[in-house]
Write an enzyme that holds these catalytic residues in place. Structure first.
Site: not given
Ligand code: NAD
Length: 282
Positions: A120, A53, A97
């Site tokens: 997200d 990422k 994450q």
């Protein structure tokens, strides 16, 4: 019959390319799109995902600020970090994450991220907006699947879509997105009876289970579109999807490969969401 490939590398490259102009426009207005990435602990897969990422951010000119934190962090300190990122005007998107190490409450963290930075799409407001068909951040993997279908002119309207998997990350939001596009949607999961028969009804079959080569060739309706979200490590150490690719592609008309299918789309959509978050501040 041999299915045609839905090339996630190409579709994701096109999306990244189109973002470059949007990023340049934002920079012209003095806005540097910025993603804060929070990595807790030493999970090797998580470290790899975070690294890729960060790499994609760098390629596109999105600022990424990494917070790499030991797994001994307390819930209170992690919450405080999220609060600080929420109020940091430089930061447009926040990504934590997953999975978090044992002892930390993932939901508490996800629900704490400010809705306008929830790139997200796992927060309560983002999920609620998805359910209500209102504009908002959509989780990157299911959003990426929809973009792939769109790129190949595969219109879900009126089709029977079957989604295997009901996670909040993939299965449920994907089912809602297919419904939004007027598909008739069946959601299957670990307690579904007669899974093969359900799959055989699918014009569009999306598989997000996490079991290598689980879906067999004779589960596929002739000419179906098959989207394989699964990422598993095969006995040979190579990545393999949830679909038995060789057998399934004999029956399908379109199929996503693993690797090179849904995977690259997930990161592209994260970049897309981050740019949208930055644009909202313009
Ligand atoms: P999860 O473990 O949260 O959910 C798995 C789902 O599969 C569950 O809803 C469960 O009911 C269902 N399931 C399990 N066994 C089943 C069975 N025998 N029959 C029918 N359904 C069954 O997983 P997830 O987070 O949704 O991820 C699923 C897969 O997708 C994993 O391989 C994961 O690595 C992959 N994934 C890929 C990406 C990407 O970017 N390509 C992103 C997220 C997840």
């Amino acid at each position: 019959m041999s299915a045609q490939l839905i090339d996630g590398k190409k579709v994701s490259a096109d999306i990244r390319e189109s973002l470059k102009q949007e990023i340049a426009d934002l920079k012209g207005k003095g806005i540097d799109p910025c993603l804060a990435v929070v990595l807790v602990g030493e999970n090797p897969a998580s470290k790899k995902y975070v690294a890729s990422k960060e790499k994609t951010c760098a390629e596109l000119g999105i600022v990424s600020i990494a917070h790499k934190i030991p797994e001994t962090i307390s819930q209170a300190d992690l919450n405080k970090l999220i609060d600080d990122l929420n109020s940091d005007k430089k930061v447009h998107g926040i990504l934590v994450q997953l999975p978090l190490p044992k002892g930390l409450d993932e939901k508490e963290v996800m629900y704490r991220i400010a809705p306008d930075k929830d790139v997200d799409g796992f927060g309560l407001q983002s999920l609620g907006k998805l359910l209500l068909d209102e504009p908002g951040f959509v989780a990157c993997t299911p959003h990426g699947v929809m973009k792939m279908l769109e790129a190949y002119g595969i219109d879900p309207s009126g089709k029977h879509a079957v989604v295997i998997g009901r996670s909040v990350i993939v299965g449920k939001p994907l089912a809602l997105l297919l419904l939004r596009k007027n598909a008739t949607v069946t959601i299957c999961h670990s307690r579904t009876q007669n899974l093969k028969e359900e799959c055989l009804k699918a014009d569009i079959l999306c598989v997000a289970i996490g079991k290598a080569k689980f879906v067999k060739g004779d589960w596929i309706k002739k000419g179906a579109t098959v989207v394989d979200v699964g990422i598993n490590v095969g006995e040979d150490g190579k990545l393999v999807g949830d679909v038995d690719f060789q057998a399934v592609q004999e029956h399908a008309s379109w199929i996503t490969p693993v690797p090179g299918g849904v995977g690259p789309m997930t990161i592209a959509m994260l970049m897309y969401n981050t740019v949208q978050a930055a644009k909202k501040t313009a």
